[in-house]
Design a protein around this motif. Structure first.
Motif, PDB file in Angstrom:
ATOM      1  N   PHE A  56      71.992 -13.047 -84.468  1.00 29.31           N
ATOM      2  CA  PHE A  56      71.283 -13.533 -83.292  1.00 29.31           C
ATOM      3  C   PHE A  56      70.675 -14.905 -83.570  1.00 29.31           C
ATOM      4  O   PHE A  56      70.291 -15.215 -84.711  1.00 29.31           O
ATOM      5  N   PRO A  57      70.580 -15.752 -82.533  1.00 28.20           N
ATOM      6  CA  PRO A  57      70.025 -17.094 -82.740  1.00 28.20           C
ATOM      7  C   PRO A  57      68.549 -17.044 -83.117  1.00 28.20           C
ATOM      8  O   PRO A  57      67.814 -16.138 -82.712  1.00 28.20           O
ATOM      9  N   THR A 246      71.239 -20.226 -77.084  1.00 29.12           N
ATOM     10  CA  THR A 246      71.104 -21.075 -78.262  1.00 29.12           C
ATOM     11  C   THR A 246      70.188 -22.265 -77.978  1.00 29.12           C
ATOM     12  O   THR A 246      69.402 -22.663 -78.848  1.00 29.12           O
ATOM     13  N   ALA A 247      70.255 -22.825 -76.787  1.00 25.06           N
ATOM     14  CA  ALA A 247      69.403 -23.971 -76.451  1.00 25.06           C
ATOM     15  C   ALA A 247      67.937 -23.578 -76.394  1.00 25.06           C
ATOM     16  O   ALA A 247      67.056 -24.396 -76.681  1.00 25.06           O
ATOM     17  N   LYS A 278      76.728 -12.838 -71.584  1.00 27.61           N
ATOM     18  CA  LYS A 278      77.949 -13.299 -72.247  1.00 27.61           C
ATOM     19  C   LYS A 278      77.853 -13.184 -73.760  1.00 27.61           C
ATOM     20  O   LYS A 278      78.754 -12.657 -74.419  1.00 27.61           O
ATOM     21  N   ASN A 279      76.768 -13.684 -74.324  1.00 25.86           N
ATOM     22  CA  ASN A 279      76.672 -13.747 -75.777  1.00 25.86           C
ATOM     23  C   ASN A 279      76.409 -12.389 -76.421  1.00 25.86           C
ATOM     24  O   ASN A 279      76.856 -12.136 -77.538  1.00 25.86           O
ATOM     25  N   PHE A 280      75.681 -11.517 -75.713  1.00 26.10           N
ATOM     26  CA  PHE A 280      75.340 -10.214 -76.292  1.00 26.10           C
ATOM     27  C   PHE A 280      76.163  -9.091 -75.679  1.00 26.10           C
ATOM     28  O   PHE A 280      75.777  -7.922 -75.743  1.00 26.10           O
ATOM     29  N   ARG A 281      77.304  -9.430 -75.116  1.00 25.27           N
ATOM     30  CA  ARG A 281      78.080  -8.447 -74.358  1.00 25.27           C
ATOM     31  C   ARG A 281      78.601  -7.306 -75.220  1.00 25.27           C
ATOM     32  O   ARG A 281      78.892  -6.220 -74.711  1.00 25.27           O
ATOM     33  N   ASN A 282      78.730  -7.529 -76.520  1.00 23.15           N
ATOM     34  CA  ASN A 282      79.236  -6.458 -77.392  1.00 23.15           C
ATOM     35  C   ASN A 282      78.154  -5.499 -77.856  1.00 23.15           C
ATOM     36  O   ASN A 282      78.454  -4.485 -78.483  1.00 23.15           O
TER      37      ASN A 282
END
Length: 534
Positions: A56-57, A246-247, A278-282
């Motif tokens: 994770f960021p 991320t930003a 989108k980024n944590f979809r899994n």
């Protein structure tokens, strides 16, 4: 010598925008920066894969010195006429009627949007530039407002190409151009000097940034462009959208990279939610509920907003709030009135959290938003003096989904189907700002809708009616929803369904809905019988 080849019709007036000198500027931008952009997009892909793998960021140790240094500030509104007071900003597409309506509104700033609210057809992109060219010169019929909003342009994101303008290098090799550089370049080349002469300036909004290195690229483009045109450094001002996970962890670094050209940051709530899905979809931990429950009142989104305000004000930057997208032209006036009350409450919360301004998606919302921020700000142009020393949003707060109601309903699935397909049907027809389900929808809300469907299928979510979300169930719901939609000869539902299936029902997950849709369906959708130019 490199040059730009036009692979599309030259419609009436387009030759003014696509002049040889303007295209030479686009070629110069491509020569200088396209390789850098390609490398940064590669970094994006690797970073996204790392997050999907469970990393994770977090705040970057390598840039801790920038965050710890209390001495530096951004340029802000100093020397940027028209950006001192941004209490209500109107956003929208750049068709001629919408440009006229925006400039006749009482908004302080108008964001001319070539990104999420514009379908990137050739006619829309170059026609929009022509409308802005005429508006800035006072040549657009119907504009009668003596106190017009300050104009800012939002170019397309780094990831989007412009396939109708082809870069040809000195060896004859061809490559597509960057949509972001095309949009920025044409607008800046034609209008920067005129805007300064008009008592304003070339102002921009930077979408979809995923790192401070992407902000650095924009800053270097600004420096190059100002030198190219003989305009003093620092004339350009930009507001960066914070709309990716991320930003969020690099806000201070983004301000630092843009500091000589930076006006502020915008809390882009809808795109930020899409980035989370989108980024944590899994991760099953990040299965989110129906879209209507994803509001800025959620603790993790409050932490996002608080950190953005405190970061901006510590550095002298404006903090601009998120979108109000109610459709005031809705025929049910009682519904509109009740929703306006909710919108005013949301805007009052933003003002109380220290935001210097807010966004609305329709001219009819401007007056209500103005009343709220006028009451909060009074005669002050902003709230930069509110440092939000009480805000202590850390990484854990911004990634905290504990206690979140994750209920998913049948109607939530059906709504996402209707919005995703309905939006893409309009987008394929050239409309990027679409009235659907009582709201004005743009690409960001369509992205959330299809992403949630993909995520709910992957994690076999059980609905409130006891059914499990599967591809077959979504197909059944989709068939039932399509059966009751009123069709018209100009519709693009067949293509829209194909795009939905690929982006929401497939094993793979396209990073952006609009990228394959643009390449596969929109590029050749140009006027017939017009003249092509080399």
């Amino acid at each position: 010598m490199s040059h730009i080849k036009i692979n599309a019709p030259i419609e009436p007036g387009f030759d003014r925008i696509l002049s040889e000198s303007a295209l030479n500027f686009i070629a110069a931008l491509h020569d200088r920066f396209s390789d850098r952009l390609g490398k940064l997009l590669g970094v994006r892909g690797r970073q996204a894969q790392s997050i999907r793998n469970g990393t994770f960021p977090r705040f970057t140790p390598d840039t801790a010195g920038i965050r710890a240094d209390t001495t530096w500030k951004v340029a802000g509104a100093t020397g940027a006429p028209g950006l001192e007071d941004r209490r209500v900003e109107l956003t929208g597409p750049v068709s001629e009627p919408e440009v006229v309506a925006a400039l006749n509104s009482r908004a302080k700033v108008w964001l001319a949007d070539l990104e999420d609210a514009t379908s990137p057809t050739w006619s829309n992109i170059i026609g929009g530039q022509l409308n802005l060219f005429n508006a800035i010169r006072g040549n657009l019929p119907g504009v009668n407002n003596r106190e017009q909003p300050t104009i800012g342009l939002r170019p397309r994101g780094w990831h989007l190409p412009e396939k109708h303008l082809i870069h040809v290098d000195d060896k004859g090799s061809q490559s597509e151009t960057s949509g972001a550089m095309v949009d920025f370049g044409l607008y800046f080349f034609h209008n920067a000097r005129r805007l300064v002469d008009n008592g304003s300036g070339p102002y921009f909004y930077l979408p979809k940034l995923e790192s401070f290195r992407e902000a650095r690229l924009w800053n270097e483009i600004f420096v190059f462009a100002q030198d190219y045109m003989g305009i003093p450094q620092g004339t350009i001002r930009a507001t960066a959208h914070i709309e990716t996970i991320t930003a969020v962890f690099q806000m201070e670094e983004i301000l630092w990279e843009l500091r000589d050209h930076c006006a502020g940051l915008n809390a882009a709530g809808w795109d930020y939610l899409f980035s989370l899905v989108k980024n944590f979809r899994n991760s099953p931990k990040w299965v989110l509920p129906d879209r209507e429950h994803l509001t800025m009142g959620l603790p993790l989104l409050q932490a996002f907003a608080d950190r953005l305000v405190s970061t901006c004000h510590r550095r002298g930057a404006h903090a601009i709030g998120t979108m109000g997208n109610l459709m005031t032209t809705h025929p049910d006036k009682e519904f509109v009135a009740s929703e306006l009350v909710k919108m005013r409450e949301d805007k009052a919360r933003e003002a109380s959290r220290g935001f210097d301004g807010t966004w609305v998606a329709e001219p009819g919302l401007v007056d209500d938003a103005l009343e709220v921020f006028d009451a909060a700000l009074g005669n002050k142009p902003n709230q930069l003096d509110n440092r939000r020393v009480d805000a202590h949003a850390c990484a854990e707060h911004m990634l905290d989904v504990s206690g979140l109601d994750t209920t998913v309903t049948e109607e939530g699935v059906r709504l996402n189907i209707r919005v995703a397909i309905g939006y893409m049907n309009e987008w394929l027809g050239g409309n990027g700002n679409v009235a659907l389900e009582n709201l004005l929808e743009d690409a960001s809300t369509a992205e959330i809708s299809r992403s949630q469907i993909w995520q709910w299928i992957r994690h076999s979510v059980t609905l409130d009616n006891g059914k499990q979300v599967t591809r077959d169930l979504v197909e059944r719901y989709m068939g039932e929803e399509l059966a009751v939609i009123e069709r018209h000869p100009a519709d693009h539902y067949t293509e829209a369904v194909e795009i939905f299936r690929k982006s929401a029902l497939g094993e793979d997950f396209p990073e952006f809905l609009t990228m394959p849709a643009y390449t596969d369906h929109l590029v050749d959708r140009v006027s017939k019988g017009a003249v092509f130019a080399a």
